[in-house]
Design an enzyme around this catalytic site. Sequence first.
Site, PDB file in Angstrom:
ATOM      1  N   GLU A  83       7.847  -4.160  -3.335  1.00 34.18           N
ATOM      2  CA  GLU A  83       8.789  -3.118  -2.933  1.00 34.18           C
ATOM      3  C   GLU A  83       9.952  -3.727  -2.163  1.00 34.18           C
ATOM      4  O   GLU A  83      11.085  -3.322  -2.311  1.00 34.18           O
ATOM      5  CB  GLU A  83       8.074  -2.050  -2.095  1.00 34.18           C
ATOM      6  CG  GLU A  83       8.947  -0.915  -1.677  1.00 34.18           C
ATOM      7  CD  GLU A  83       9.594  -0.166  -2.827  1.00 34.18           C
ATOM      8  OE1 GLU A  83      10.790   0.135  -2.723  1.00 34.18           O
ATOM      9  OE2 GLU A  83       8.921   0.122  -3.822  1.00 34.18           O
ATOM     10  N   ASP A  84       9.677  -4.722  -1.332  1.00 35.22           N
ATOM     11  CA  ASP A  84      10.735  -5.381  -0.577  1.00 35.22           C
ATOM     12  C   ASP A  84      10.282  -6.796  -0.232  1.00 35.22           C
ATOM     13  O   ASP A  84       9.079  -7.083  -0.158  1.00 35.22           O
ATOM     14  CB  ASP A  84      11.047  -4.602   0.704  1.00 35.22           C
ATOM     15  CG  ASP A  84      12.447  -4.881   1.256  1.00 35.22           C
ATOM     16  OD1 ASP A  84      13.161  -5.732   0.684  1.00 35.22           O
ATOM     17  OD2 ASP A  84      12.824  -4.254   2.251  1.00 35.22           O
TER      18      ASP A  84
ATOM     19  N   HIS B  97       6.856  -0.027   2.564  1.00 30.40           N
ATOM     20  CA  HIS B  97       8.051   0.161   1.739  1.00 30.40           C
ATOM     21  C   HIS B  97       9.071  -0.893   2.171  1.00 30.40           C
ATOM     22  O   HIS B  97       8.896  -2.054   1.883  1.00 30.40           O
ATOM     23  CB  HIS B  97       8.569   1.587   1.919  1.00 30.40           C
ATOM     24  CG  HIS B  97       9.546   2.018   0.880  1.00 30.40           C
ATOM     25  ND1 HIS B  97       9.767   3.331   0.572  1.00 30.40           N
ATOM     26  CD2 HIS B  97      10.385   1.330   0.083  1.00 30.40           C
ATOM     27  CE1 HIS B  97      10.678   3.431  -0.369  1.00 30.40           C
ATOM     28  NE2 HIS B  97      11.084   2.217  -0.677  1.00 30.40           N
TER      29      HIS B  97
ATOM     30  N   ASN C 234      13.324   4.940   3.929  1.00 33.66           N
ATOM     31  CA  ASN C 234      13.417   4.042   2.783  1.00 33.66           C
ATOM     32  C   ASN C 234      13.488   2.591   3.225  1.00 33.66           C
ATOM     33  O   ASN C 234      12.797   1.746   2.695  1.00 33.66           O
ATOM     34  CB  ASN C 234      14.646   4.396   1.947  1.00 33.66           C
ATOM     35  CG  ASN C 234      14.752   3.559   0.698  1.00 33.66           C
ATOM     36  OD1 ASN C 234      15.062   2.384   0.769  1.00 33.66           O
ATOM     37  ND2 ASN C 234      14.488   4.151  -0.442  1.00 33.66           N
ATOM     38  N   ASP C 235      14.340   2.315   4.202  1.00 30.84           N
ATOM     39  CA  ASP C 235      14.497   0.923   4.618  1.00 30.84           C
ATOM     40  C   ASP C 235      14.759   0.853   6.114  1.00 30.84           C
ATOM     41  O   ASP C 235      15.044   1.859   6.759  1.00 30.84           O
ATOM     42  CB  ASP C 235      15.638   0.256   3.849  1.00 30.84           C
ATOM     43  CG  ASP C 235      15.442  -1.247   3.691  1.00 30.84           C
ATOM     44  OD1 ASP C 235      14.463  -1.797   4.240  1.00 30.84           O
ATOM     45  OD2 ASP C 235      16.270  -1.883   3.022  1.00 30.84           O
TER      46      ASP C 235
END
Length: 198
Positions: free
Chosen positions: A52-53, A117, A170-171
């Site tokens: 995802e990251d 995430h 989200n981030d």
Amino acid sequence: MASKILVLLVPLAAFVFQRLFQPRVRFGDHNHVYNHVPGTCRLVEGVVHGAEDIVRTRDGLAFISTGMKPPSAFNPDPWYLQAVGKILLFDLKKPEDGVRELKIEPEEILSEGLGPHGLSLYENHAGEIRLFVVNHHKEGDRVDIFRYVRPEAKLQHVRSVRDPLLHSVNDVLATGTDAFFATNDHYCHAPWAMKLER
């Protein structure tokens, strides 16, 4: 009568406009493709449910979040829903070693549910590494802050940050050992309304 027609036409026009022009508004009208080959691509074994990251340290350690599960209404695929949230470590200077799952302490963090995430890290001048993880936890979104312990290659939980403003995170971007910015990817809270936002 005219106001009733207007009430129906305005949302319809907005919907059509959004569907027709959203890709150009979001991505622009790009016509250039640049062929850039930085090196040989190869599969990194051990990242089963996708990355995802990925964030990396100055000395080449890459932290990878994997196993994030979307709500089943968004993706009913059973294979995807069996993913287990993990943070993996990959040494870019020793790619032959492959990835390894980082141990997280205390273990209750994992038993409570880890849905990693977005990631960010902060390295201070003394060499301490803090990893900030967007966690889609069963009790709601939060940002978990971990300290990376290099000799044992493990993550020690420092604290979790929850806030009503962090509802669809989200981030995250770390700005200090205990400070960050975070972004939501939806304005609405209800799953059906989130789907309409897309």
